[in-house]
Design a protein around this motif. Structure first.
Motif, PDB file in Angstrom:
ATOM      1  N   THR A  59       0.821  -1.211   0.000  1.00 25.42           N
ATOM      2  CA  THR A  59       0.000   0.000   0.000  1.00 25.42           C
ATOM      3  C   THR A  59       0.853   1.259   0.000  1.00 25.42           C
ATOM      4  OG1 THR A  59      -1.746  -1.153   1.223  1.00 25.42           O
ATOM      5  CG2 THR A  59      -1.823   1.254   1.216  1.00 25.42           C
ATOM      6  N   ALA A  60       1.925   1.257   0.801  1.00 32.23           N
ATOM      7  CA  ALA A  60       2.796   2.436   0.870  1.00 32.23           C
ATOM      8  C   ALA A  60       3.421   2.735  -0.491  1.00 32.23           C
ATOM      9  CB  ALA A  60       3.891   2.214   1.919  1.00 32.23           C
ATOM     10  N   GLU A  61       3.790   1.679  -1.217  1.00 30.72           N
ATOM     11  CA  GLU A  61       4.395   1.877  -2.537  1.00 30.72           C
ATOM     12  C   GLU A  61       3.369   2.408  -3.524  1.00 30.72           C
ATOM     13  OE1 GLU A  61       7.537   2.205  -4.955  1.00 30.72           O
ATOM     14  OE2 GLU A  61       7.612   1.516  -2.875  1.00 30.72           O
ATOM     15  N   LYS A  62       2.131   1.939  -3.427  1.00 31.50           N
ATOM     16  CA  LYS A  62       1.076   2.445  -4.307  1.00 31.50           C
ATOM     17  C   LYS A  62       0.852   3.935  -4.096  1.00 31.50           C
ATOM     18  CE  LYS A  62      -1.487  -1.913  -4.706  1.00 31.50           C
ATOM     19  NZ  LYS A  62      -2.764  -2.618  -4.402  1.00 31.50           N
ATOM     20  N   VAL A  63       0.908   4.362  -2.825  1.00 30.62           N
ATOM     21  CA  VAL A  63       0.722   5.781  -2.513  1.00 30.62           C
ATOM     22  C   VAL A  63       1.867   6.606  -3.102  1.00 30.62           C
ATOM     23  CG1 VAL A  63       0.632   7.488  -0.655  1.00 30.62           C
ATOM     24  CG2 VAL A  63      -0.603   5.322  -0.420  1.00 30.62           C
ATOM     25  N   LYS A  64       3.101   6.116  -2.951  1.00 31.44           N
ATOM     26  CA  LYS A  64       4.258   6.826  -3.500  1.00 31.44           C
ATOM     27  C   LYS A  64       4.155   6.955  -5.013  1.00 31.44           C
ATOM     28  CE  LYS A  64       7.484   5.331   0.122  1.00 31.44           C
ATOM     29  NZ  LYS A  64       8.688   4.512   0.428  1.00 31.44           N
ATOM     30  N   ALA A  66       1.407   6.877  -6.808  1.00 34.43           N
ATOM     31  CA  ALA A  66       0.291   7.762  -7.157  1.00 34.43           C
ATOM     32  C   ALA A  66       0.691   9.224  -7.036  1.00 34.43           C
ATOM     33  CB  ALA A  66      -0.910   7.460  -6.256  1.00 34.43           C
ATOM     34  N   VAL A  67       1.408   9.555  -5.973  1.00 31.70           N
ATOM     35  CA  VAL A  67       1.855  10.940  -5.778  1.00 31.70           C
ATOM     36  C   VAL A  67       2.839  11.343  -6.872  1.00 31.70           C
ATOM     37  CG1 VAL A  67       3.137  12.493  -4.254  1.00 31.70           C
ATOM     38  CG2 VAL A  67       1.463  10.895  -3.290  1.00 31.70           C
ATOM     39  N   CYS A 325       9.100   7.985 -11.708  1.00 35.96           N
ATOM     40  CA  CYS A 325       8.477   8.048 -10.373  1.00 35.96           C
ATOM     41  C   CYS A 325       9.513   8.023  -9.249  1.00 35.96           C
ATOM     42  CB  CYS A 325       7.504   6.892 -10.182  1.00 35.96           C
ATOM     43  SG  CYS A 325       5.928   7.095 -11.048  1.00 35.96           S
TER      44      CYS A 325
END
Length: 398
Positions: A59-64, A66-67, A325
Motif C-alpha cells: 500500500t505504501a508503494e502504491k501511494v508513493k 500515485a503521488v 516516479c
C-alpha cells in the motif's frame, strides 16, 4: 535505441504453449516463476516491483507511485522532451548544407540487401562538429539529472591494481606501458561496457559521445534518427539473411581501427553482451576485439532500494514510468585503465575478450555467466506464458 524485447517474439509458437506444463494453482505458477528466476538469474528482476515490474505492490508503494504520477512524472516528461527537441534542433541547424558520410558505398546498394549502413555526421570536422559534441555531452548529462541521477560518482582504479587482478596479462601490459613511457600512449580503438539499460547510452554520450551500433530502423526514427547520425552510429540489419551481412563485423572492425589511429575519428562504443539485471557479466562477443587494438573497459552499476533501472523482463512504457516516479536514481561508474593486448591476445580475439571480461568482473564485483541472448529469449517466452496463467487464476478469484 529500440529495445531488444522488440526483437523477441512476445507470443511463443503454439507448439511452445503446448509444451508448457499445466499448472493447477496459483502457488504452482509462482513456484515455476521462482524456479525460472533461479535458472536464468542474470535476467531476473530482484527489486521491490516484482517479476516484469507487475507487483504485487504494498500500500505504501502504491501511494508513493500515485503521488509521483501527478507531480514528478509530468514535469520530468516535459523537461525530457524539451531537451530532446532542443538537441535535435542543434543537430539540424549545424548539419545544414552538409552531406552525411557514407563510408564510400552507395546508399542504394546498402538499402537493397546489405547488412550494414553507414550514414553519419560524426566524420564532419570543424567548429560545427565541436558544437554538436559539446552540446550533446552537456544535454545528455542534463537529461540524466532530470531522470534523477543527480550525481554520478566515478572511480578509476590505478593500473597496478588492475594488473594484479588479472595476472595472466599483467606482464604484457607492463611491457606495453614501458613503451608508452617513451612514446605517446596508444589511443583505445573502442570502449567496451557491460549493458544494463538504455540509460547506459545516455551516460556514455555525456562522458565521451561515442558512436554506437544500432538497428537500421533507429536511423529513421523522428528526432532520434538525426541524433544517432550525429553520434556516428553504425546501422545494422540484424535480421538480414544476405551474404552481405558479414559486412557488419568488417565495418565495425574498420571503425575501431580508424578510431585507434586517428584522433579526430569518432570513438566507437560496443556492448559485447546483452542486457542483464546488473549483477552479472555474460559471454563477450568478439567484435570489439577483432582489430586487436587497445580497449577502454567501463563498468556501470545501478544501486537501488525500490526500483531497478535494469531493462529486463519489463515493458518500455512501464520501465519509463517507474523510472520517472523515482525521486533519486543511482549510477556508479568504474573506468578501468586502457587495456593493451598481448601478441597472443591480438592473434586470438576470443582469448582477448575472455581476459577483458574476467578483469571487468573482478573490478566490478560482477558474477560471470555463460548464458546468452538465446537463453534470454527462452526465459522471456516461458515467463510470459506463466504470467498469463497467473492472470487467469486472479480473474477466477475475482
Amino acid at each position: 535505441m529500440e529495445s531488444e524485447l522488440k526483437d523477441m517474439n512476445p507470443n511463443p509458437p503454439s507448439s511452445s504453449k503446448e509444451d508448457l506444463p499445466l499448472l493447477k494453482s496459483e502457488s504452482d505458477v509462482s513456484a515455476a516463476i521462482e524456479e525460472l528466476d533461479k535458472k536464468f538469474a542474470p535476467f531476473a528482476r530482484t527489486d521491490s516491483y516484482g517479476t516484469m515490474g507487475m507487483g504485487p505492490f504494498p500500500t505504501a508503494e502504491k501511494v508513493k507511485l500515485a503521488v509521483a504520477m501527478v507531480t514528478l512524472v509530468p514535469v520530468r516528461f516535459v523537461l525530457a522532451m524539451s531537451i530532446l527537441l532542443l538537441y535535435y534542433l542543434v543537430c539540424r541547424v549545424f548539419t545544414l548544407f552538409s552531406s552525411p558520410y557514407r563510408g564510400g558505398e552507395e546508399e542504394e546498394e546498402e538499402e537493397e540487401g546489405g547488412g550494414v549502413v553507414q550514414e553519419d555526421y560524426a566524420h564532419m570536422g570543424g567548429w560545427r562538429r565541436v558544437v554538436i559534441v559539446r552540446c550533446g555531452r552537456f544535454l545528455s548529462r542534463v537529461l540524466l539529472f532530470v531522470f534523477g541521477f543527480y550525481w554520478i560518482p566515478e572511480s578509476c582504479p590505478d593500473r597496478d591494481s588492475a594488473a594484479d587482478s588479472n595476472p595472466k596479462t599483467s606482464s604484457s601490459e607492463i611491457a606495453q606501458n614501458g613503451e608508452t613511457d617513451k612514446e605517446e600512449p596508444e589511443r583505445p580503438g573502442v570502449i567496451v561496457s557491460n549493458h544494463v539499460s538504455y540509460l547506459d547510452i545516455l551516460y556514455h554520450m555525456s562522458a565521451s559521445f561515442p558512436s554506437f551500433v544500432a538497428k537500421r530502423s533507429v536511423g529513421k526514427l523522428p528526432l532520434v534518427g538525426l541524433i544517432s547520425k550525429c553520434l556516428g552510429c553504425v546501422y545494422v540489419q540484424r535480421e538480414a539473411k544476405s551474404p552481405d551481412f558479414k559486412g557488419v563485423s568488417g565495418t565495425v572492425n574498420e571503425r575501431v581501427r580508424e578510431a585507434h589511429r586517428n584522433k579526430s575519428a569518432p570513438t566507437i562504443m560496443l556492448f559485447p553482451g546483452t542486457t542483464t539485471n546488473g549483477d552479472y557479466l555474460l559471454q563477450f562477443k568478439t567484435g570489439a576485439f577483432l582489430a586487436g587494438t587497445p580497449v577502454l573497459p567501463v563498468i556501470l552499476k545501478y544501486p537501488y532500494e525500490r526500483f531497478s533501472v535494469a531493462w529486463d523482463t519489463i515493458s518500455g512504457a512501464r520501465h519509463i514510468i517507474f523510472l520517472l516516479c523515482q525521486f533519486v536514481n543511482h549510477l556508479e561508474v568504474i573506468r578501468l585503465p586502457v587495456y593493451y593486448p598481448s601478441q597472443e591476445e591480438k592473434d586470438n580475439p576470443k582469448l582477448y575478450a575472455s581476459n577483458v571480461r574476467r578483469l571487468m568482473a573482478t573490478e566490478g564485483n560482477l558474477i560471470l555467466s555463460d548464458l546468452g541472448l538465446g537463453d534470454k529469449r527462452i526465459y522471456h517466452a516461458t515467463l510470459n506464458g506463466n504470467l498469463r496463467q497467473l492472470r487467469v487464476f486472479h480473474q477466477k478469484e475475482e
